[in-house]
Design an enzyme around this catalytic site. Sequence first.
Site, PDB file in Angstrom:
ATOM      1  N   ASP A  11       7.179  33.460  63.999  1.00 21.42           N
ATOM      2  CA  ASP A  11       7.282  34.504  65.024  1.00 21.42           C
ATOM      3  C   ASP A  11       8.719  34.597  65.513  1.00 21.42           C
ATOM      4  OD1 ASP A  11       5.679  36.251  67.133  1.00 21.42           O
ATOM      5  OD2 ASP A  11       7.211  35.141  68.225  1.00 21.42           O
ATOM      6  N   TYR A  55      15.795  37.519  69.620  1.00 23.85           N
ATOM      7  CA  TYR A  55      16.054  36.080  69.455  1.00 23.85           C
ATOM      8  C   TYR A  55      17.338  35.817  68.677  1.00 23.85           C
ATOM      9  CZ  TYR A  55      11.042  35.734  70.647  1.00 23.85           C
ATOM     10  OH  TYR A  55       9.815  35.851  71.244  1.00 23.85           O
ATOM     11  N   LYS A  95       9.881  41.867  66.457  1.00 26.65           N
ATOM     12  CA  LYS A  95       9.560  42.733  67.603  1.00 26.65           C
ATOM     13  C   LYS A  95      10.723  43.655  67.907  1.00 26.65           C
ATOM     14  CE  LYS A  95       7.356  38.567  69.444  1.00 26.65           C
ATOM     15  NZ  LYS A  95       8.235  37.427  69.169  1.00 26.65           N
ATOM     16  N   HIS A 117       8.006  44.641  72.017  1.00 23.25           N
ATOM     17  CA  HIS A 117       8.217  43.358  72.709  1.00 23.25           C
ATOM     18  C   HIS A 117       7.728  43.397  74.167  1.00 23.25           C
ATOM     19  CE1 HIS A 117      10.978  39.621  72.261  1.00 23.25           C
ATOM     20  NE2 HIS A 117      10.026  39.370  73.120  1.00 23.25           N
TER      21      HIS A 117
HETATM   22  P1  NAD Z   1       5.993  26.755  74.208  1.00 21.41           P
HETATM   23  O1  NAD Z   1       4.865  26.796  75.158  1.00 21.41           O
HETATM   24  O2  NAD Z   1       5.720  26.856  72.745  1.00 21.41           O
HETATM   25  O3  NAD Z   1       6.764  25.413  74.550  1.00 21.41           O
HETATM   26  C1  NAD Z   1       7.814  24.950  73.760  1.00 21.41           C
HETATM   27  C2  NAD Z   1       8.322  23.642  74.310  1.00 21.41           C
HETATM   28  O4  NAD Z   1       7.269  22.699  74.408  1.00 21.41           O
HETATM   29  C3  NAD Z   1       9.336  23.007  73.364  1.00 21.41           C
HETATM   30  O5  NAD Z   1      10.622  23.462  73.643  1.00 21.41           O
HETATM   31  C4  NAD Z   1       9.141  21.530  73.629  1.00 21.41           C
HETATM   32  O6  NAD Z   1       9.933  21.173  74.727  1.00 21.41           O
HETATM   33  C5  NAD Z   1       7.704  21.437  74.007  1.00 21.41           C
HETATM   34  N1  NAD Z   1       6.832  20.962  72.894  1.00 21.41           N
HETATM   35  C6  NAD Z   1       6.508  21.581  71.730  1.00 21.41           C
HETATM   36  N2  NAD Z   1       5.638  20.843  71.028  1.00 21.41           N
HETATM   37  C7  NAD Z   1       5.422  19.722  71.744  1.00 21.41           C
HETATM   38  C8  NAD Z   1       4.635  18.573  71.541  1.00 21.41           C
HETATM   39  N3  NAD Z   1       3.855  18.443  70.456  1.00 21.41           N
HETATM   40  N4  NAD Z   1       4.652  17.613  72.492  1.00 21.41           N
HETATM   41  C9  NAD Z   1       5.408  17.721  73.603  1.00 21.41           C
HETATM   42  N5  NAD Z   1       6.174  18.796  73.855  1.00 21.41           N
HETATM   43  C10 NAD Z   1       6.180  19.789  72.936  1.00 21.41           C
HETATM   44  O7  NAD Z   1       7.069  27.841  74.695  1.00 21.41           O
HETATM   45  P2  NAD Z   1       7.844  29.092  74.121  1.00 21.41           P
HETATM   46  O8  NAD Z   1       8.879  28.719  73.133  1.00 21.41           O
HETATM   47  O9  NAD Z   1       8.298  29.853  75.319  1.00 21.41           O
HETATM   48  O10 NAD Z   1       6.735  29.961  73.382  1.00 21.41           O
HETATM   49  C11 NAD Z   1       6.430  29.847  72.003  1.00 21.41           C
HETATM   50  C12 NAD Z   1       6.838  31.082  71.228  1.00 21.41           C
HETATM   51  O11 NAD Z   1       6.256  32.253  71.788  1.00 21.41           O
HETATM   52  C13 NAD Z   1       8.343  31.393  71.291  1.00 21.41           C
HETATM   53  O12 NAD Z   1       9.111  30.533  70.493  1.00 21.41           O
HETATM   54  C14 NAD Z   1       8.346  32.833  70.836  1.00 21.41           C
HETATM   55  O13 NAD Z   1       8.194  32.917  69.430  1.00 21.41           O
HETATM   56  C15 NAD Z   1       7.104  33.363  71.551  1.00 21.41           C
HETATM   57  N6  NAD Z   1       7.428  34.015  72.844  1.00 21.41           N
HETATM   58  C16 NAD Z   1       7.211  35.353  72.962  1.00 21.41           C
HETATM   59  C17 NAD Z   1       7.500  36.012  74.145  1.00 21.41           C
HETATM   60  C18 NAD Z   1       7.232  37.473  74.257  1.00 21.41           C
HETATM   61  O14 NAD Z   1       7.679  38.092  75.245  1.00 21.41           O
HETATM   62  N7  NAD Z   1       6.553  38.074  73.317  1.00 21.41           N
HETATM   63  C19 NAD Z   1       8.007  35.304  75.238  1.00 21.41           C
HETATM   64  C20 NAD Z   1       8.226  33.928  75.105  1.00 21.41           C
HETATM   65  C21 NAD Z   1       7.922  33.294  73.913  1.00 21.41           C
END
Ligand code: NAD
Length: 272
Positions: A46, A51, A76, A109
Amino acid sequence: MQLQCVTLANGVAMPQIGLGVYKVAAGDVCFGAVQAALRLGYRHIDTAAYYNNEADVGEAVRQSGIARSELFVTSKVWNCDHGFDKTLYAFDASMQKLQLDYLDLYLIHWPKDDNIGTWRAMERLLSEGRVRAIGVSNFKEHHIDELMQGATVAPMVNQVELHPLLQQPALRAYCKAHGIVVEAWSPLMRGRVFEWPLFAELGQKYGRTPAQIVLRWLVQSDIVVIPKSVHAARMQENADIFSFRLREEDMLTIAALDRGMRTGTDPDNVPF
Ligand code: NAD
Protein backbone atom coordinates in the site's frame (compact mmCIF):
# COMPACT_ATOMS: atom_id res chain seq x y z
CA MET A 1 3.32 -17.60 5.05
CA GLN A 2 -0.36 -18.37 4.90
CA LEU A 3 -2.35 -15.80 2.89
CA GLN A 4 -6.03 -15.08 2.76
CA CYS A 5 -7.92 -12.90 0.26
CA VAL A 6 -11.18 -10.99 0.25
CA THR A 7 -13.17 -10.63 -2.97
CA LEU A 8 -14.05 -7.16 -4.20
CA ALA A 9 -17.42 -6.33 -5.80
CA ASN A 10 -16.00 -6.88 -9.30
CA GLY A 11 -14.51 -10.27 -8.42
CA VAL A 12 -10.90 -9.11 -7.94
CA ALA A 13 -9.10 -10.94 -5.11
CA MET A 14 -7.36 -8.67 -2.58
CA PRO A 15 -4.89 -10.14 -0.06
CA GLN A 16 -6.25 -9.42 3.41
CA ILE A 17 -2.86 -8.30 4.68
CA GLY A 18 -0.49 -5.89 2.98
CA LEU A 19 2.55 -3.85 3.86
CA GLY A 20 1.88 -0.14 4.43
CA VAL A 21 4.73 2.19 3.48
CA TYR A 22 3.62 5.59 4.79
CA LYS A 23 6.62 7.43 6.27
CA VAL A 24 8.99 4.74 4.98
CA ALA A 25 11.91 6.78 3.63
CA ALA A 26 12.34 6.81 -0.14
CA GLY A 27 15.40 5.00 -1.47
CA ASP A 28 17.10 2.02 0.12
CA VAL A 29 14.84 1.89 3.19
CA CYS A 30 11.62 1.58 1.22
CA PHE A 31 13.17 -0.65 -1.44
CA GLY A 32 14.59 -2.94 1.28
CA ALA A 33 11.34 -3.06 3.25
CA VAL A 34 9.24 -4.03 0.22
CA GLN A 35 11.87 -6.55 -0.87
CA ALA A 36 11.86 -8.12 2.62
CA ALA A 37 8.07 -8.25 2.72
CA LEU A 38 7.85 -9.94 -0.69
CA ARG A 39 10.49 -12.49 0.34
CA LEU A 40 8.44 -13.28 3.45
CA GLY A 41 5.35 -13.91 1.33
CA TYR A 42 3.53 -10.57 1.39
CA ARG A 43 1.77 -10.01 -1.93
CA HIS A 44 0.11 -6.65 -1.25
CA ILE A 45 1.79 -3.24 -0.91
CA ASP A 46 0.00 0.00 0.00
CA THR A 47 1.64 3.21 -1.22
CA ALA A 48 0.42 6.64 -2.38
CA ALA A 49 1.63 9.54 -4.49
CA TYR A 50 1.87 11.47 -1.22
CA TYR A 51 4.31 8.96 0.34
CA ASN A 52 6.98 9.87 -2.21
CA ASN A 53 8.20 6.27 -2.44
CA GLU A 54 6.28 4.84 -5.41
CA ALA A 55 9.52 4.47 -7.40
CA ASP A 56 11.06 2.24 -4.71
CA VAL A 57 7.90 0.16 -4.39
CA GLY A 58 7.82 -0.36 -8.16
CA GLU A 59 11.49 -1.27 -8.32
CA ALA A 60 11.21 -3.83 -5.52
CA VAL A 61 8.12 -5.34 -7.16
CA ARG A 62 9.78 -5.53 -10.59
CA GLN A 63 13.00 -7.02 -9.23
CA SER A 64 11.23 -9.59 -7.05
CA GLY A 65 10.80 -12.06 -9.89
CA ILE A 66 7.26 -12.72 -8.64
CA ALA A 67 4.63 -12.83 -11.39
CA ARG A 68 2.84 -9.49 -11.56
CA SER A 69 -0.51 -11.33 -11.49
CA GLU A 70 0.32 -12.61 -7.97
CA LEU A 71 0.87 -9.12 -6.60
CA PHE A 72 -1.55 -6.46 -5.44
CA VAL A 73 -0.31 -2.85 -5.56
CA THR A 74 -2.37 0.10 -4.32
CA SER A 75 -1.71 3.79 -4.85
CA LYS A 76 -3.76 6.92 -4.19
CA VAL A 77 -4.45 10.27 -5.83
CA TRP A 78 -3.44 13.19 -3.61
CA ASN A 79 -5.65 16.11 -2.64
CA CYS A 80 -4.12 18.72 -4.98
CA ASP A 81 -4.85 16.46 -7.96
CA HIS A 82 -8.61 16.26 -7.59
CA GLY A 83 -10.74 16.75 -10.71
CA PHE A 84 -11.09 14.69 -13.89
CA ASP A 85 -8.07 15.90 -15.90
CA LYS A 86 -5.72 16.34 -12.96
CA THR A 87 -6.47 12.84 -11.68
CA LEU A 88 -5.63 11.32 -15.07
CA TYR A 89 -2.32 13.23 -15.08
CA ALA A 90 -1.62 12.22 -11.48
CA PHE A 91 -2.24 8.58 -12.34
CA ASP A 92 0.21 8.80 -15.25
CA ALA A 93 2.79 10.38 -12.93
CA SER A 94 2.35 7.57 -10.39
CA MET A 95 2.70 4.90 -13.08
CA GLN A 96 5.79 6.65 -14.42
CA LYS A 97 7.34 6.26 -10.96
CA LEU A 98 6.09 2.75 -10.33
CA GLN A 99 7.03 1.56 -13.83
CA LEU A 100 4.25 -1.03 -13.75
CA ASP A 101 1.75 -1.80 -16.52
CA TYR A 102 -1.28 -1.48 -14.28
CA LEU A 103 -2.35 -0.85 -10.69
CA ASP A 104 -4.49 -3.26 -8.69
CA LEU A 105 -6.26 -0.58 -6.68
CA TYR A 106 -6.41 3.20 -7.06
CA LEU A 107 -7.96 5.23 -4.23
CA ILE A 108 -9.08 8.83 -3.69
CA HIS A 109 -6.80 9.57 -0.72
CA TRP A 110 -9.12 12.03 1.08
CA PRO A 111 -12.55 13.53 0.32
CA LYS A 112 -12.17 17.08 -1.04
CA ASP A 113 -14.24 19.46 -3.17
CA ASP A 114 -14.35 17.61 -6.49
CA ASN A 115 -14.82 14.00 -5.50
CA ILE A 116 -17.16 13.31 -8.41
CA GLY A 117 -14.81 14.66 -11.09
CA THR A 118 -12.00 12.66 -9.53
CA TRP A 119 -14.17 9.56 -9.39
CA ARG A 120 -15.11 9.84 -13.09
CA ALA A 121 -11.41 9.71 -13.91
CA MET A 122 -11.06 6.61 -11.72
CA GLU A 123 -13.98 5.02 -13.59
CA ARG A 124 -12.25 5.86 -16.89
CA LEU A 125 -9.02 4.19 -15.70
CA LEU A 126 -11.00 1.13 -14.64
CA SER A 127 -12.80 0.87 -18.00
CA GLU A 128 -9.46 1.17 -19.81
CA GLY A 129 -7.99 -1.68 -17.75
CA ARG A 130 -5.26 0.52 -16.29
CA VAL A 131 -6.48 -0.31 -12.78
CA ARG A 132 -8.19 -3.53 -11.67
CA ALA A 133 -10.24 -1.91 -8.91
CA ILE A 134 -11.08 1.58 -7.65
CA GLY A 135 -12.05 2.89 -4.26
CA VAL A 136 -11.91 5.70 -1.74
CA SER A 137 -10.08 6.46 1.47
CA ASN A 138 -11.21 8.42 4.51
CA PHE A 139 -14.78 8.64 3.19
CA LYS A 140 -17.63 8.81 5.69
CA GLU A 141 -21.12 7.58 4.81
CA HIS A 142 -22.24 11.01 3.58
CA HIS A 143 -19.19 11.33 1.32
CA ILE A 144 -20.03 7.99 -0.32
CA ASP A 145 -23.72 8.93 -0.62
CA GLU A 146 -22.72 12.16 -2.38
CA LEU A 147 -20.26 10.34 -4.64
CA MET A 148 -22.89 7.82 -5.67
CA GLN A 149 -25.08 10.63 -7.04
CA GLY A 150 -22.63 11.05 -9.91
CA ALA A 151 -21.05 7.59 -10.07
CA THR A 152 -21.59 4.72 -12.46
CA VAL A 153 -19.41 2.29 -10.52
CA ALA A 154 -19.59 2.08 -6.71
CA PRO A 155 -16.32 2.21 -4.75
CA MET A 156 -14.99 -1.29 -4.11
CA VAL A 157 -12.85 -0.39 -1.08
CA ASN A 158 -12.90 2.28 1.63
CA GLN A 159 -9.55 2.62 3.44
CA VAL A 160 -10.06 4.36 6.79
CA GLU A 161 -8.41 4.73 10.18
CA LEU A 162 -9.58 1.70 12.11
CA HIS A 163 -8.23 -0.08 15.19
CA PRO A 164 -9.64 -1.25 18.55
CA LEU A 165 -9.87 2.32 19.87
CA LEU A 166 -11.66 3.57 16.71
CA GLN A 167 -13.88 0.77 15.47
CA GLN A 168 -16.27 2.73 13.25
CA PRO A 169 -19.23 0.31 13.61
CA ALA A 170 -21.73 2.49 11.69
CA LEU A 171 -19.36 3.06 8.76
CA ARG A 172 -18.52 -0.66 8.65
CA ALA A 173 -22.21 -1.58 8.57
CA TYR A 174 -22.81 0.97 5.81
CA CYS A 175 -19.91 -0.40 3.73
CA LYS A 176 -21.08 -3.97 4.22
CA ALA A 177 -24.58 -3.06 3.05
CA HIS A 178 -23.11 -1.42 -0.07
CA GLY A 179 -20.65 -4.21 -0.92
CA ILE A 180 -17.60 -2.07 -0.06
CA VAL A 181 -14.60 -3.81 1.52
CA VAL A 182 -13.24 -1.93 4.55
CA GLU A 183 -9.47 -1.58 4.83
CA ALA A 184 -7.87 -0.42 8.10
CA TRP A 185 -5.08 2.13 8.11
CA SER A 186 -3.04 2.50 11.30
CA PRO A 187 -4.39 -0.91 12.38
CA LEU A 188 -1.90 -0.81 15.29
CA MET A 189 -2.83 2.80 16.09
CA ARG A 190 0.74 3.72 15.04
CA GLY A 191 2.04 1.58 17.91
CA ARG A 192 -0.13 3.22 20.59
CA VAL A 193 -2.57 0.31 20.83
CA PHE A 194 0.00 -1.52 22.98
CA GLU A 195 -0.66 0.98 25.79
CA TRP A 196 -3.82 -1.03 26.49
CA PRO A 197 -2.87 -4.13 28.55
CA LEU A 198 -5.73 -6.21 27.15
CA PHE A 199 -3.65 -7.17 24.08
CA ALA A 200 -0.73 -8.49 26.14
CA GLU A 201 -3.22 -10.42 28.31
CA LEU A 202 -4.91 -11.99 25.29
CA GLY A 203 -1.47 -12.60 23.78
CA GLN A 204 -0.58 -14.70 26.82
CA LYS A 205 -3.81 -16.63 26.53
CA TYR A 206 -3.28 -17.52 22.84
CA GLY A 207 0.51 -17.73 22.83
CA ARG A 208 0.63 -14.79 20.42
CA THR A 209 2.03 -11.26 20.45
CA PRO A 210 -0.16 -8.20 21.19
CA ALA A 211 0.20 -7.08 17.54
CA GLN A 212 -1.06 -10.46 16.33
CA ILE A 213 -4.11 -10.23 18.61
CA VAL A 214 -5.02 -6.78 17.26
CA LEU A 215 -4.48 -7.74 13.62
CA ARG A 216 -6.33 -11.05 14.07
CA TRP A 217 -9.30 -9.20 15.57
CA LEU A 218 -9.40 -7.01 12.44
CA VAL A 219 -9.10 -9.79 9.84
CA GLN A 220 -11.60 -11.92 11.76
CA SER A 221 -13.95 -8.94 11.41
CA ASP A 222 -13.53 -9.13 7.57
CA ILE A 223 -11.28 -6.07 7.46
CA VAL A 224 -8.16 -5.76 5.29
CA VAL A 225 -5.04 -4.65 7.24
CA ILE A 226 -1.86 -2.88 6.10
CA PRO A 227 0.43 -2.64 9.15
CA LYS A 228 3.64 -0.72 8.57
CA SER A 229 7.08 -1.95 9.57
CA VAL A 230 10.56 -1.85 8.07
CA HIS A 231 11.75 -4.78 10.22
CA ALA A 232 11.49 -8.25 8.71
CA ALA A 233 10.83 -9.93 12.07
CA ARG A 234 7.85 -7.65 12.74
CA MET A 235 6.55 -8.09 9.19
CA GLN A 236 6.63 -11.83 9.70
CA GLU A 237 4.92 -11.54 13.08
CA ASN A 238 2.22 -9.23 11.68
CA ALA A 239 1.41 -11.59 8.83
CA ASP A 240 1.22 -14.75 10.94
CA ILE A 241 -2.43 -14.26 11.87
CA PHE A 242 -4.30 -16.75 9.71
CA SER A 243 -3.55 -19.92 11.65
CA PHE A 244 -5.53 -19.15 14.81
CA ARG A 245 -8.96 -17.76 15.75
CA LEU A 246 -10.06 -15.54 18.62
CA ARG A 247 -12.97 -16.91 20.60
CA GLU A 248 -16.24 -15.01 20.34
CA GLU A 249 -15.99 -13.79 23.96
CA ASP A 250 -12.57 -12.26 23.22
CA MET A 251 -13.83 -10.65 20.00
CA LEU A 252 -16.54 -9.02 22.15
CA THR A 253 -14.09 -7.90 24.84
CA ILE A 254 -12.02 -6.13 22.18
CA ALA A 255 -15.21 -4.65 20.67
CA ALA A 256 -15.99 -3.13 24.08
CA LEU A 257 -12.72 -1.14 23.95
CA ASP A 258 -13.99 1.26 21.27
CA ARG A 259 -13.53 4.91 22.31
CA GLY A 260 -13.98 6.59 18.93
CA MET A 261 -10.38 7.78 19.34
CA ARG A 262 -8.67 9.09 16.19
CA THR A 263 -4.91 9.41 15.79
CA GLY A 264 -5.32 11.07 12.39
CA THR A 265 -7.43 13.75 10.73
CA ASP A 266 -11.23 13.77 10.82
CA PRO A 267 -12.33 13.46 7.16
CA ASP A 268 -14.94 16.19 7.70
CA ASN A 269 -12.17 18.67 8.42
CA VAL A 270 -9.20 18.05 6.13
CA PRO A 271 -6.83 21.02 6.41
CA PHE A 272 -4.33 19.78 3.79
P1 NAD B 1 0.40 1.26 12.01
O1 NAD B 1 -0.79 1.18 12.88
O2 NAD B 1 0.61 0.23 10.96
O3 NAD B 1 1.63 1.32 13.01
C1 NAD B 1 2.94 1.26 12.56
C2 NAD B 1 3.89 1.30 13.73
O4 NAD B 1 3.59 0.26 14.65
C3 NAD B 1 5.32 1.04 13.29
O5 NAD B 1 5.95 2.23 12.92
C4 NAD B 1 5.92 0.39 14.51
O6 NAD B 1 6.36 1.40 15.38
C5 NAD B 1 4.76 -0.31 15.13
N1 NAD B 1 4.73 -1.78 14.83
C6 NAD B 1 4.52 -2.41 13.65
N2 NAD B 1 4.50 -3.74 13.82
C7 NAD B 1 4.74 -3.96 15.13
C8 NAD B 1 4.86 -5.12 15.92
N3 NAD B 1 4.69 -6.34 15.40
N4 NAD B 1 5.10 -4.97 17.24
C9 NAD B 1 5.25 -3.75 17.81
N5 NAD B 1 5.14 -2.61 17.11
C10 NAD B 1 4.89 -2.71 15.78
O7 NAD B 1 0.44 2.75 11.41
P2 NAD B 1 0.51 3.47 10.00
O8 NAD B 1 1.83 3.32 9.35
O9 NAD B 1 0.03 4.86 10.25
O10 NAD B 1 -0.58 2.73 9.11
C11 NAD B 1 -0.30 1.62 8.27
C12 NAD B 1 -0.43 1.98 6.80
O11 NAD B 1 -1.72 2.52 6.53
C13 NAD B 1 0.51 3.10 6.34
O12 NAD B 1 1.84 2.67 6.21
C14 NAD B 1 -0.15 3.50 5.04
O13 NAD B 1 0.15 2.57 4.02
C15 NAD B 1 -1.62 3.42 5.44
N6 NAD B 1 -2.17 4.74 5.85
C16 NAD B 1 -3.13 5.31 5.07
C17 NAD B 1 -3.67 6.54 5.41
C18 NAD B 1 -4.73 7.14 4.55
O14 NAD B 1 -5.06 8.33 4.75
N7 NAD B 1 -5.28 6.41 3.61
C19 NAD B 1 -3.24 7.21 6.56
C20 NAD B 1 -2.25 6.61 7.36
C21 NAD B 1 -1.74 5.37 7.00
